[in-house]
Design a protein around this motif. Sequence first.
Motif, PDB file in Angstrom:
ATOM      1  N   ALA A  81      55.461  45.063  36.852  1.00  0.00           N
ATOM      2  CA  ALA A  81      56.403  43.992  37.204  1.00  0.00           C
ATOM      3  C   ALA A  81      56.987  43.337  35.951  1.00  0.00           C
ATOM      4  CB  ALA A  81      55.707  42.951  38.074  1.00  0.00           C
ATOM      5  N   GLU A  82      56.237  43.362  34.851  1.00  0.00           N
ATOM      6  CA  GLU A  82      56.716  42.782  33.588  1.00  0.00           C
ATOM      7  C   GLU A  82      57.500  43.790  32.741  1.00  0.00           C
ATOM      8  OE1 GLU A  82      53.492  41.005  31.397  1.00  0.00           O
ATOM      9  OE2 GLU A  82      53.041  39.585  32.998  1.00  0.00           O
ATOM     10  N   GLY A  83      57.577  45.027  33.206  1.00  0.00           N
ATOM     11  CA  GLY A  83      58.316  46.047  32.462  1.00  0.00           C
ATOM     12  C   GLY A  83      57.536  46.717  31.354  1.00  0.00           C
ATOM     13  N   VAL A  84      56.222  46.623  31.386  1.00  0.00           N
ATOM     14  CA  VAL A  84      55.390  47.261  30.362  1.00  0.00           C
ATOM     15  C   VAL A  84      55.439  48.774  30.579  1.00  0.00           C
ATOM     16  CG1 VAL A  84      53.027  47.539  29.507  1.00  0.00           C
ATOM     17  CG2 VAL A  84      53.881  45.270  30.083  1.00  0.00           C
ATOM     18  N   PRO A  85      55.726  49.542  29.517  1.00  0.00           N
ATOM     19  CA  PRO A  85      55.768  50.998  29.675  1.00  0.00           C
ATOM     20  C   PRO A  85      54.363  51.575  29.853  1.00  0.00           C
ATOM     21  CG  PRO A  85      56.175  50.398  27.382  1.00  0.00           C
ATOM     22  CD  PRO A  85      56.080  49.111  28.169  1.00  0.00           C
ATOM     23  N   LEU A  86      54.226  52.432  30.861  1.00  0.00           N
ATOM     24  CA  LEU A  86      52.951  53.091  31.148  1.00  0.00           C
ATOM     25  C   LEU A  86      53.149  54.595  31.068  1.00  0.00           C
ATOM     26  CD1 LEU A  86      51.781  51.070  34.285  1.00  0.00           C
ATOM     27  CD2 LEU A  86      51.208  50.640  31.908  1.00  0.00           C
ATOM     28  N   ARG A  87      52.081  55.265  30.703  1.00  0.00           N
ATOM     29  CA  ARG A  87      52.031  56.721  30.744  1.00  0.00           C
ATOM     30  C   ARG A  87      50.772  57.059  31.525  1.00  0.00           C
ATOM     31  NH1 ARG A  87      52.087  58.067  25.426  1.00  0.00           N
ATOM     32  NH2 ARG A  87      54.337  57.976  25.413  1.00  0.00           N
ATOM     33  N   GLY A  88      50.946  57.471  32.766  1.00  0.00           N
ATOM     34  CA  GLY A  88      49.801  57.716  33.631  1.00  0.00           C
ATOM     35  C   GLY A  88      49.102  56.402  33.923  1.00  0.00           C
ATOM     36  N   ASP A  89      47.797  56.338  33.609  1.00  0.00           N
ATOM     37  CA  ASP A  89      47.034  55.120  33.886  1.00  0.00           C
ATOM     38  C   ASP A  89      46.839  54.256  32.645  1.00  0.00           C
ATOM     39  OD1 ASP A  89      45.299  56.754  32.501  1.00  0.00           O
ATOM     40  OD2 ASP A  89      43.609  56.463  33.867  1.00  0.00           O
ATOM     41  N   ARG A  90      47.690  54.464  31.637  1.00  0.00           N
ATOM     42  CA  ARG A  90      47.540  53.722  30.375  1.00  0.00           C
ATOM     43  C   ARG A  90      48.845  53.077  29.928  1.00  0.00           C
ATOM     44  NH1 ARG A  90      42.897  56.318  27.206  1.00  0.00           N
ATOM     45  NH2 ARG A  90      41.967  57.610  28.798  1.00  0.00           N
ATOM     46  N   VAL A  91      48.689  51.974  29.221  1.00  0.00           N
ATOM     47  CA  VAL A  91      49.835  51.297  28.602  1.00  0.00           C
ATOM     48  C   VAL A  91      50.234  52.078  27.354  1.00  0.00           C
ATOM     49  CG1 VAL A  91      50.521  49.196  27.371  1.00  0.00           C
ATOM     50  CG2 VAL A  91      49.146  49.029  29.453  1.00  0.00           C
ATOM     51  N   VAL A  92      51.514  52.191  27.116  1.00  0.00           N
ATOM     52  CA  VAL A  92      52.010  52.811  25.884  1.00  0.00           C
ATOM     53  C   VAL A  92      51.991  51.716  24.812  1.00  0.00           C
ATOM     54  CG1 VAL A  92      53.898  54.056  24.769  1.00  0.00           C
ATOM     55  CG2 VAL A  92      53.446  54.385  27.218  1.00  0.00           C
ATOM     56  N   ILE A  93      50.874  51.650  24.101  1.00  0.00           N
ATOM     57  CA  ILE A  93      50.665  50.555  23.148  1.00  0.00           C
ATOM     58  C   ILE A  93      51.691  50.574  22.018  1.00  0.00           C
ATOM     59  CG2 ILE A  93      49.064  49.582  21.446  1.00  0.00           C
ATOM     60  CD1 ILE A  93      46.841  50.058  23.344  1.00  0.00           C
TER      61      ILE A  93
END
Length: 107
Positions: A81-93
């Motif tokens: 909802a905040e637009g954080v990029p994810l790859r699968g079940d992880r955040v793209v740090i």
Amino acid sequence: MTPEEYVEAVLELVERIPEGRVMSYGAIADALAERSGRNSPRQIGGIMSRHGGAVPWHRVVNSTGRMPPGHEREARARLLAEGVPLRGDRVVIDKAGWSPDADRTGE
């Protein structure tokens, strides 16, 4: 810094993480290490599990981008909802990571 002051410092830092950004437990420990004399990502995890309910806890992930254990579904929904990029079940740090130094440099 007393243990209680350290808990407060951790929670204050987590409150500063902007919407759409994250910090790892280790990054939080590193950011407070000089001031606190402590540097333990596990200690940050313990503080978040006991005291983190009133701060944006979903913005704190492990060093590989995994979300808080036992709260992955809710964290994922909030981060998306905040637009954080994810790859699968992880955040793209690399894209979503934030540092308190960013406040000073205008990032």
